[in-house]
Write a protein that holds these residues in place. Structure first.
Motif, PDB file in Angstrom:
ATOM      1  N   VAL A   1      -3.954   5.446  -1.340  1.00 50.28           N
ATOM      2  CA  VAL A   1      -4.218   6.419  -0.612  1.00 50.28           C
ATOM      3  C   VAL A   1      -3.918   7.795  -1.302  1.00 50.28           C
ATOM      4  O   VAL A   1      -2.830   8.187  -1.322  1.00 50.28           O
TER       5      VAL A   1
ATOM      6  N   HIS B   1      -8.094   4.518  -2.181  1.00 49.20           N
ATOM      7  CA  HIS B   1      -8.698   5.496  -1.282  1.00 49.20           C
ATOM      8  C   HIS B   1      -8.310   6.453  -1.667  1.00 49.20           C
ATOM      9  O   HIS B   1      -6.772   7.080  -1.480  1.00 49.20           O
TER      10      HIS B   1
ATOM     11  N   VAL C   1      -9.293   7.761  -8.464  1.00 45.05           N
ATOM     12  CA  VAL C   1     -10.235   6.861  -7.656  1.00 45.05           C
ATOM     13  C   VAL C   1     -11.077   6.864  -8.309  1.00 45.05           C
ATOM     14  O   VAL C   1     -10.913   5.372  -9.132  1.00 45.05           O
TER      15      VAL C   1
ATOM     16  N   LYS D   1      -1.575  -0.801  -3.988  1.00 47.62           N
ATOM     17  CA  LYS D   1      -3.529  -0.495  -2.997  1.00 47.62           C
ATOM     18  C   LYS D   1      -2.865   1.094  -2.818  1.00 47.62           C
ATOM     19  O   LYS D   1      -2.022   1.317  -2.760  1.00 47.62           O
TER      20      LYS D   1
ATOM     21  N   PHE E   1      -6.381  -0.674   5.424  1.00 51.82           N
ATOM     22  CA  PHE E   1      -5.099   0.007   5.132  1.00 51.82           C
ATOM     23  C   PHE E   1      -4.197   1.181   5.813  1.00 51.82           C
ATOM     24  O   PHE E   1      -3.605   2.058   6.030  1.00 51.82           O
TER      25      PHE E   1
ATOM     26  N   LEU F   1      -9.312   5.885   7.186  1.00 52.79           N
ATOM     27  CA  LEU F   1      -8.472   4.959   6.163  1.00 52.79           C
ATOM     28  C   LEU F   1      -9.669   3.518   7.096  1.00 52.79           C
ATOM     29  O   LEU F   1      -9.426   3.616   8.005  1.00 52.79           O
ATOM     30  N   PRO F   2      -9.440   2.726   5.871  1.00 56.63           N
ATOM     31  CA  PRO F   2     -10.299   1.549   6.584  1.00 56.63           C
ATOM     32  C   PRO F   2      -8.945   0.689   7.259  1.00 56.63           C
ATOM     33  O   PRO F   2      -7.864   0.636   7.161  1.00 56.63           O
TER      34      PRO F   2
ATOM     35  N   SER G   1      -9.280   2.580  -9.432  1.00 60.23           N
ATOM     36  CA  SER G   1     -10.520   1.256  -8.871  1.00 60.23           C
ATOM     37  C   SER G   1     -10.796   0.103  -9.676  1.00 60.23           C
ATOM     38  O   SER G   1     -10.812  -0.649  -9.222  1.00 60.23           O
TER      39      SER G   1
ATOM     40  N   GLU H   1      -7.100  -1.500  -5.455  1.00 64.84           N
ATOM     41  CA  GLU H   1      -8.061  -0.578  -4.238  1.00 64.84           C
ATOM     42  C   GLU H   1      -7.980   0.327  -4.141  1.00 64.84           C
ATOM     43  O   GLU H   1      -6.364   0.811  -4.075  1.00 64.84           O
TER      44      GLU H   1
ATOM     45  N   THR I   1       0.591  -1.247   0.143  1.00 63.19           N
ATOM     46  CA  THR I   1       0.315  -0.132   0.087  1.00 63.19           C
ATOM     47  C   THR I   1       0.690   1.041  -0.159  1.00 63.19           C
ATOM     48  O   THR I   1       2.229   1.157   0.688  1.00 63.19           O
TER      49      THR I   1
END
Ligand code: NDP
Ligand code: 8X3
Length: 252
Positions: free
Chosen positions: A30, A53, A43, A28, A76, A72-73, A47, A51, A4
């Protein structure tokens, strides 16, 4: 599990090119920036590949950054990479003609915004450990003086020294730190610096074959993927067309 990456300032230039480069490799992401429409479009597009965000947030807004990162989920929770890219120069006027507001904008974005992001994300990078990396966007302006660079160059010199000092304190964590120091690159950076003056933007790059955001993204991708025991401390890049001017001498 995929690696990530957190990128500040992904709505244009280097940040956007990095987002595309790392998405192509399955990382992934952010992605952050202030311009919601652009960020959301990117995004949505990326996507389809990985993944992603998006966080619409100003790096100068400490509370906004704290809240955004806290939101953040869980997927992440750890970060393999951080690209501290959001930054800008305002103007090229000589120091005596500059407004304090413009100087503060550069300090608040290039220095304080980078510090806020780094401080808030260090735990997630350290949680990843070996192989993680922080890439800071410095500049040749942090290495060499030139007229009109004053606070911008000063802010990038700060970024350089902070990057080296941060390395000292991260010894033992496995987290690497690199300062990327580009010269003339074609991006909206110059539109921002010249207050949207398209003619000055065109004149800056005319016939110079400047570095492109894709070149920077490819460089950063390489740095991030060097073996985990290797740290690139600083990496300075210029277009072949760019070298140095001589010393300026005032004659009486
Ligand atoms: P761009 O202007 O194309 O991109 C800058 C990015 O930073 C945008 O996504 C912008 O997003 C974001 N940004 C600016 N201010 C803020 C803020 N307060 N909060 C959040 N995001 C912000 O420029 P580049 O891609 O060329 O520049 C990227 C970095 O590289 C900068 O740090 C710059 O100083 C450095 N650099 C640039 C060089 C060049 O010649 N282009 C050379 C050397 C270094 P948004 O407006 O949506 O918030
Ligand atoms: C931007 C490069 O040369 O305009 O950081 O300062 S320069």
């Amino acid at each position: 599990m995929s690696d990530t990456l957190f990128i500040t300032g992904a709505t244009s230039g280097f940040g956007e090119a990095c987002a595309r480069r790392f998405a192509d490799a399955g990382w992934k992401l952010v992605l952050t920036g202030r311009r919601a429409e652009r960020l959301n479009a990117l995004v949505e597009e990326l996507s389809k590949q990985t993944e992603v965000h998006g966080l619409v947030v100003d790096v100068r807004d400490r509370k906004g950054m704290e809240d955004a990162i806290a939101s953040l989920p869980p997927s992440f929770a750890t970060l393999r990479g951080l690209i501290n890219n959001a930054g800008l120069a305002v103007g090229t006027d000589p120091a005596p003609k500059c407004s304090l507001d413009d100087w503060e904008t550069m300090v608040d974005t290039n220095i304080k915004g980078l510090l806020t992001t780094t401080n808030l994300l260090l735990p997630r990078l350290i949680a990843h450990g070996r192989g993680a990396g922080i890439i800071n966007l410095g500049s040749i302006a942090g290495n060499y003086p030139y007229p009109g660079s004053h606070v911008y160059g000063g802010s990038k010199a700060f970024v350089k020294q902070f990057s080296l000092n941060l390395r000292c304190d991260l010894q033992g964590t496995g987290v690497r730190v690199t300062n990327i120091e580009p010269g003339l690159c074609e991006s909206e950076f110059s539109l921002v610096r010249f207050g949207g003056d398209q003619a000055r933007y065109d004149a800056t790059y005319a016939g110079a074959e400047p570095i492109q955001p894709q070149d920077i993204a490819d460089t950063i991708f390489w740095v991030m993927n060097t073996p985990a025991h290797v740290n690139i401390n600083r990496l300075e890049l210029m277009p072949v067309s760019q070298t140095w001017a001589g010393f300026a001498i005032e004659r009486g």
